[in-house]
Structures are given as structure tokens and as C-alpha cells.
Design a protein around this motif. Structure first.
Motif, PDB file in Angstrom:
ATOM      1  N   ASP A 161       0.953  -1.265  -0.119  1.00  0.00           N
ATOM      2  CA  ASP A 161       0.213   0.119   0.042  1.00  0.00           C
ATOM      3  C   ASP A 161       0.793   1.353   0.077  1.00  0.00           C
ATOM      4  O   ASP A 161       2.246   1.314   0.245  1.00  0.00           O
ATOM      5  CB  ASP A 161      -1.138   0.233   1.217  1.00  0.00           C
ATOM      6  CG  ASP A 161      -0.144  -0.202   2.725  1.00  0.00           C
ATOM      7  OD1 ASP A 161       0.721   0.679   3.078  1.00  0.00           O
ATOM      8  OD2 ASP A 161      -0.374  -1.140   3.298  1.00  0.00           O
ATOM      9  N   PHE A 162       0.268   2.266  -0.301  1.00  0.00           N
ATOM     10  CA  PHE A 162       0.843   3.830  -0.461  1.00  0.00           C
ATOM     11  C   PHE A 162       0.094   4.652  -0.267  1.00  0.00           C
ATOM     12  O   PHE A 162      -1.146   4.642  -0.933  1.00  0.00           O
ATOM     13  CB  PHE A 162       1.556   3.626  -1.938  1.00  0.00           C
ATOM     14  CG  PHE A 162       2.361   5.169  -1.971  1.00  0.00           C
ATOM     15  CD1 PHE A 162       3.653   5.327  -1.526  1.00  0.00           C
ATOM     16  CD2 PHE A 162       1.617   6.058  -2.969  1.00  0.00           C
ATOM     17  CE1 PHE A 162       4.328   6.533  -2.008  1.00  0.00           C
ATOM     18  CE2 PHE A 162       2.383   7.326  -3.171  1.00  0.00           C
ATOM     19  CZ  PHE A 162       3.484   7.553  -2.624  1.00  0.00           C
ATOM     20  N   THR A 163       0.454   5.592   0.456  1.00  0.00           N
ATOM     21  CA  THR A 163      -0.508   6.781   0.958  1.00  0.00           C
ATOM     22  C   THR A 163      -0.005   7.762  -0.117  1.00  0.00           C
ATOM     23  O   THR A 163       0.780   8.622  -0.283  1.00  0.00           O
ATOM     24  CB  THR A 163      -0.341   7.405   2.244  1.00  0.00           C
ATOM     25  OG1 THR A 163      -0.596   6.343   3.302  1.00  0.00           O
ATOM     26  CG2 THR A 163      -1.210   8.426   2.361  1.00  0.00           C
ATOM     27  N   TRP A 164      -1.128   8.170  -1.005  1.00  0.00           N
ATOM     28  CA  TRP A 164      -0.836   9.182  -2.028  1.00  0.00           C
ATOM     29  C   TRP A 164      -1.456  10.512  -1.432  1.00  0.00           C
ATOM     30  O   TRP A 164      -2.968  10.572  -1.358  1.00  0.00           O
ATOM     31  CB  TRP A 164      -1.466   8.900  -3.225  1.00  0.00           C
ATOM     32  CG  TRP A 164      -1.793   9.917  -4.309  1.00  0.00           C
ATOM     33  CD1 TRP A 164      -0.954  11.097  -4.825  1.00  0.00           C
ATOM     34  CD2 TRP A 164      -3.164   9.772  -5.344  1.00  0.00           C
ATOM     35  NE1 TRP A 164      -1.584  11.777  -5.328  1.00  0.00           N
ATOM     36  CE2 TRP A 164      -2.762  11.160  -6.091  1.00  0.00           C
ATOM     37  CE3 TRP A 164      -4.003   9.203  -5.309  1.00  0.00           C
ATOM     38  CZ2 TRP A 164      -3.627  11.395  -6.949  1.00  0.00           C
ATOM     39  CZ3 TRP A 164      -5.069   9.511  -6.204  1.00  0.00           C
ATOM     40  CH2 TRP A 164      -4.839  10.657  -7.062  1.00  0.00           C
ATOM     41  N   THR A 165      -0.778  11.861  -1.213  1.00  0.00           N
ATOM     42  CA  THR A 165      -1.659  13.102  -0.832  1.00  0.00           C
ATOM     43  C   THR A 165      -2.039  13.661  -1.981  1.00  0.00           C
ATOM     44  O   THR A 165      -1.304  14.035  -3.017  1.00  0.00           O
ATOM     45  CB  THR A 165      -0.736  13.667  -0.055  1.00  0.00           C
ATOM     46  OG1 THR A 165      -0.126  13.113   1.297  1.00  0.00           O
ATOM     47  CG2 THR A 165      -1.274  15.278   0.546  1.00  0.00           C
ATOM     48  N   SER A 166      -3.261  14.211  -2.006  1.00  0.00           N
ATOM     49  CA  SER A 166      -3.709  14.655  -3.086  1.00  0.00           C
ATOM     50  C   SER A 166      -4.971  15.844  -2.958  1.00  0.00           C
ATOM     51  O   SER A 166      -5.713  15.380  -1.909  1.00  0.00           O
ATOM     52  CB  SER A 166      -4.378  13.606  -4.159  1.00  0.00           C
ATOM     53  OG  SER A 166      -5.182  14.196  -5.237  1.00  0.00           O
ATOM     54  N   ASP A 167      -5.349  16.786  -3.873  1.00  0.00           N
ATOM     55  CA  ASP A 167      -6.577  17.626  -3.590  1.00  0.00           C
ATOM     56  C   ASP A 167      -7.749  16.899  -4.102  1.00  0.00           C
ATOM     57  O   ASP A 167      -9.054  17.378  -3.825  1.00  0.00           O
ATOM     58  CB  ASP A 167      -6.328  18.915  -4.028  1.00  0.00           C
ATOM     59  CG  ASP A 167      -5.254  19.661  -3.580  1.00  0.00           C
ATOM     60  OD1 ASP A 167      -5.262  19.716  -2.645  1.00  0.00           O
ATOM     61  OD2 ASP A 167      -4.718  20.491  -4.218  1.00  0.00           O
ATOM     62  N   LEU A 168      -7.613  15.782  -4.755  1.00  0.00           N
ATOM     63  CA  LEU A 168      -8.680  15.057  -5.205  1.00  0.00           C
ATOM     64  C   LEU A 168      -9.440  14.499  -3.991  1.00  0.00           C
ATOM     65  O   LEU A 168      -8.990  13.769  -3.366  1.00  0.00           O
ATOM     66  CB  LEU A 168      -8.215  13.658  -6.335  1.00  0.00           C
ATOM     67  CG  LEU A 168      -9.445  13.255  -7.279  1.00  0.00           C
ATOM     68  CD1 LEU A 168     -10.077  14.334  -8.131  1.00  0.00           C
ATOM     69  CD2 LEU A 168      -8.512  12.132  -7.887  1.00  0.00           C
ATOM     70  N   ASN A 169     -10.669  14.626  -4.176  1.00  0.00           N
ATOM     71  CA  ASN A 169     -11.342  13.893  -3.090  1.00  0.00           C
ATOM     72  C   ASN A 169     -12.605  13.279  -3.662  1.00  0.00           C
ATOM     73  O   ASN A 169     -13.335  13.626  -4.753  1.00  0.00           O
ATOM     74  CB  ASN A 169     -11.883  14.939  -2.151  1.00  0.00           C
ATOM     75  CG  ASN A 169     -12.579  16.028  -2.390  1.00  0.00           C
ATOM     76  OD1 ASN A 169     -13.729  15.984  -3.066  1.00  0.00           O
ATOM     77  ND2 ASN A 169     -12.054  17.224  -2.313  1.00  0.00           N
ATOM     78  N   PRO A 170     -13.613  12.411  -2.743  1.00  0.00           N
ATOM     79  CA  PRO A 170     -14.787  11.768  -3.296  1.00  0.00           C
ATOM     80  C   PRO A 170     -16.004  12.732  -3.616  1.00  0.00           C
ATOM     81  O   PRO A 170     -16.581  12.635  -4.549  1.00  0.00           O
ATOM     82  CB  PRO A 170     -15.372  11.167  -2.007  1.00  0.00           C
ATOM     83  CG  PRO A 170     -13.802  10.806  -1.258  1.00  0.00           C
ATOM     84  CD  PRO A 170     -13.080  12.102  -1.350  1.00  0.00           C
ATOM     85  N   ASP A 171     -16.136  14.139  -3.048  1.00  0.00           N
ATOM     86  CA  ASP A 171     -16.928  14.874  -3.773  1.00  0.00           C
ATOM     87  C   ASP A 171     -16.709  15.415  -5.247  1.00  0.00           C
ATOM     88  O   ASP A 171     -17.638  15.555  -5.910  1.00  0.00           O
ATOM     89  CB  ASP A 171     -16.861  16.283  -2.672  1.00  0.00           C
ATOM     90  CG  ASP A 171     -17.386  16.182  -1.637  1.00  0.00           C
ATOM     91  OD1 ASP A 171     -18.190  15.129  -1.258  1.00  0.00           O
ATOM     92  OD2 ASP A 171     -17.110  16.701  -0.539  1.00  0.00           O
ATOM     93  N   ILE A 172     -15.281  15.744  -5.432  1.00  0.00           N
ATOM     94  CA  ILE A 172     -14.916  15.841  -6.835  1.00  0.00           C
ATOM     95  C   ILE A 172     -15.322  14.541  -7.761  1.00  0.00           C
ATOM     96  O   ILE A 172     -15.917  14.775  -8.822  1.00  0.00           O
ATOM     97  CB  ILE A 172     -13.488  16.238  -6.861  1.00  0.00           C
ATOM     98  CG1 ILE A 172     -13.226  17.498  -6.251  1.00  0.00           C
ATOM     99  CG2 ILE A 172     -13.178  16.384  -8.322  1.00  0.00           C
ATOM    100  CD1 ILE A 172     -11.831  17.939  -6.090  1.00  0.00           C
ATOM    101  N   LEU A 173     -14.957  13.433  -7.285  1.00  0.00           N
ATOM    102  CA  LEU A 173     -15.233  12.344  -8.032  1.00  0.00           C
ATOM    103  C   LEU A 173     -16.528  11.931  -8.073  1.00  0.00           C
ATOM    104  O   LEU A 173     -17.296  11.643  -9.221  1.00  0.00           O
ATOM    105  CB  LEU A 173     -14.608  11.064  -7.257  1.00  0.00           C
ATOM    106  CG  LEU A 173     -13.011  11.044  -7.369  1.00  0.00           C
ATOM    107  CD1 LEU A 173     -12.547   9.847  -6.790  1.00  0.00           C
ATOM    108  CD2 LEU A 173     -12.651  10.851  -8.792  1.00  0.00           C
TER     109      LEU A 173
END
Length: 359
Positions: free
Chosen positions: A224-236
Motif C-alpha cells: 500500500d502507499f499513501t498518496w496525498t492529493s486535492d482530489l476527493n470523493p466530492d469531486i469524483l
């Protein structure tokens, strides 16, 4: 007889367009009020909200056309009945069957327009509206291609092969660039789940780190790997195409894709049949409106008939949603879930027409 049919068509079309414009104005007003809360976030301004609302109009046209056709036809026919014009038409030789054929011809025209909006105009306008809103509200820029969803997230470009309805990601590839626009790393993962507040937990990860000039590159594997991002479920959730927003072709392709991967297709099968049947429901609405022309004025004024039309339209809309959910829950045949409301209203139209002409 052609003259009477053209006159009837003119009155019904004019009334239907008037009702549709009123509905679109009302829905647009409520949509704009809803968007006012987001004005000021990011680069989202009043002009963006107004353009967003304007781009959602084709979707409302598709959704509201059956109800507008029902109410418009009732209004137009009730006006003719109130001025005894329906009586004159019957005395002139227009039978109930001929009147029914005329209103169904008008309904066929509305059905064709609805199909056009549902398959071509509304999906493209909806996609443009969501892209406009997303770009103004956030720094994320996204576009959907055959290879999946592509998202620009700061210095990264992200490719997601599939976004599940619960916003889980399948087949994620993250391309990260440095300040000089040189590719620094490529991270591939089988899937990912959101880890609040601003990260994704990727699983089955292979990460290739590209070394600087003179430095070797390396490959890292991790569970596993933690990817920090501004992408969130609301956007998806905005980017995810809901079944009722897809075109028939896209629904068919996606259903076949799910079948090939041995996944459940009930929800999409029902949406496919609903999409095919929905424009034809306008014909049922037009047939349902015809009995109101034969009701005597003492049976209720125009206002009462319009109110009855609104209630019938709401009931039809609610039954459509109800049977879609019941069909998905109880695994009913998709064609049964999609067509039952229209069949019920067709029977109701026949009973009302039979009673009205025999009165």
C-alpha cells in the motif's frame, strides 16, 4: 380533417412550450439559488453560476418533457373544450380515434425531441457544466477519455481506469513532474480508497522513481502507499457519470463491460430500459390528456384539470423512481421495472377515454 389536426397541434404545441418554459424558469431559479452558496469559493463567480445553470437546461428539458406535454395537452384541450371547439370538431366529423391519432402524432414529435436531448444535447451540456464548475471551484482539471479518467492535480497527472459508484478507484496511475516539467515518478496501483482528510490509500503499488541525470532509476513495490492529493470523493462524485445521465450507447457498452468482468448489472440494465422507454412515455401522456377534452365544463374548470394533470405527472415521475429502486432491490426483470409505470398509465388513459366518450 387535416385542417382540424393542424389546429389541434398548434394549440397543444403552444401550450406545451409555455408550460415547459415555465418549468425551466422555475427549476433554473432554484438551481441558481443553490449555486449562490458556492460563489466566492476559488474562482467561482456569479457569471460561472449563471453559465452552469444555463448548461443544465437541456437536462431539465429531457426530464420535464413528459410532464410538460401532459399538462400542456390538458391545458390546450381544456381551453378548446371550454369554448365548445371540441364539440364543433366532433360535429365536423373528427372521431375519437382520429383525435387520438392527432395527439399521438404531436406526442411522437415531442418524443423525438426528447430522445435527441437525452442522447446528444443533455449529456454534452452536463459534461461541460460539471467541467466549468469543477475548474472554477478547485485546481483540479479533469477529462474523460477511452483510457479512463484523466485528472490534473497540481504537478501530477492522474489516470483512473474506473471510478466505482462508492468512489473507490480501480487501476490508478500517477505521473509526477518537477518544477521543470520533467517526469520524476510513475506510481501504478490496482485500486485506492479515500483516507480523509486529503489522501488516498493505494493498494498493490509499483512505483518507478526516475533518477536525475547521472543517477539510476529505481523500482519500488509496496502493498500500500499513501498518496496525498486535492482530489476527493466530492469531486469524483461530480465526475462520476450516473446511469440515468448516460446515453443508450454508453450504457450498453458499460453494461457489457460489467458482464465481462462478472459484476452486477441490474442498476445499469434498468437505466438502459428506462432510457429507451422514457421518450415513448410522452405518447402515453398525450393519450392520458385526451379524455380531458371530452369532460363537460361542469366536471371541473381549466384550473382543476391542470391541477389534475400536475398530480398525474408527479405520480408518474414518482412511480418511475419507485419501480427502478424496487427492481434493483428485488432483482426484477429490468424491462418490467422500466415499463410498468408507462403500462399502468396507458391502462388508465384507456379507461378514462372510454368513460369520457361514453358519458
Amino acid at each position: 380533417m387535416k385542417t382540424l389536426s393542424r389546429y389541434l397541434a398548434r394549440e397543444i404545441v403552444a401550450a406545451t412550450l409555455l408550460v415547459l418554459m415555465a418549468f425551466l424558469g422555475l427549476f433554473g431559479f432554484f438551481d441558481l439559488i443553490q449555486e449562490l452558496g458556492d460563489i466566492g469559493k476559488g474562482d467561482y463567480r456569479l457569471q460561472h453560476a449563471a453559465l452552469f445553470v444555463l448548461l443544465t437546461v437541456p437536462g431539465h428539458v429531457y426530464e420535464l418533457m413528459p410532464i410538460a406535454a401532459l399538462i400542456g395537452a390538458i391545458y390546450g384541450l381544456a381551453q378548446l373544450a371550454a369554448h365548445s371547439e371540441v364539440t364543433v370538431m366532433r360535429v365536423s366529423g373528427m372521431s375519437t380515434f382520429q383525435a387520438l391519432r392527432s395527439v399521438l402524432g404531436i406526442g411522437a414529435m415531442f418524443a423525438a425531441v426528447t430522445f435527441l436531448f437525452g442522447e446528444i444535447v443533455a449529456p454534452e451540456a452536463e459534461r461541460a457544466a460539471q467541467a466549468l464548475r469543477l475548474k472554477a471551484l478547485t485546481s483540479v482539471i479533469a477529462q474523460e477519455f477511452r483510457s479512463g479518467l484523466w485528472v490534473k492535480d497540481g504537478p501530477r497527472f492522474v489516470n483512473v481506469r474506473e471510478v466505482r459508484p462508492d468512489t473507490r478507484l480501480v487501476g490508478v496511475t500517477v505521473y509526477e513532474f518537477d518544477a521543470d516539467n520533467r517526469l520524476r515518478s510513475v506510481t501504478s496501483a490496482r485500486g485506492g480508497e479515500y483516507a480523509p482528510p486529503n489522501a488516498w490509500l493505494l493498494t498493490g503499488v509499483t512505483r518507478t522513481v526516475i533518477g536525475r541525470p547521472g543517477e539510476p532509476s529505481r523500482v519500488e513495490n509496496a502493498a500500500d502507499f499513501t498518496w496525498t492529493s486535492d482530489l476527493n470523493p466530492d469531486i469524483l462524485g461530480v465526475l462520476l457519470v450516473q446511469p440515468d445521465k448516460m446515453s443508450l450507447i454508453n450504457l450498453h457498452r458499460y453494461t457489457r463491460h460489467l458482464e465481462e468482468n462478472r459484476q452486477k448489472t441490474d442498476r445499469y440494465d434498468i437505466a438502459l430500459w428506462k432510457k429507451a422507454v422514457y421518450p415513448l412515455a410522452i405518447l402515453v401522456m398525450m393519450a392520458l390528456a385526451l379524455p380531458f377534452a371530452y369532460m363537460q365544463v361542469r366536471s371541473g374548470g381549466i384550473s382543476l384539470k391542470i391541477f389534475a394533470g400536475i398530480m398525474l405527472g408527479l405520480v408518474f415521475h414518482l412511480l418511475n423512481s419507485l419501480f427502478a429502486h424496487l427492481g434493483a432491490i428485488n432483482t426484477w426483470p429490468p424491462v418490467l421495472s422500466a415499463t410498468t409505470p408507462a403500462v399502468l398509465f396507458m391502462v388508465l388513459a384507456w379507461l378514462m377515454l372510454y368513460r369520457a366518450t361514453r358519458a
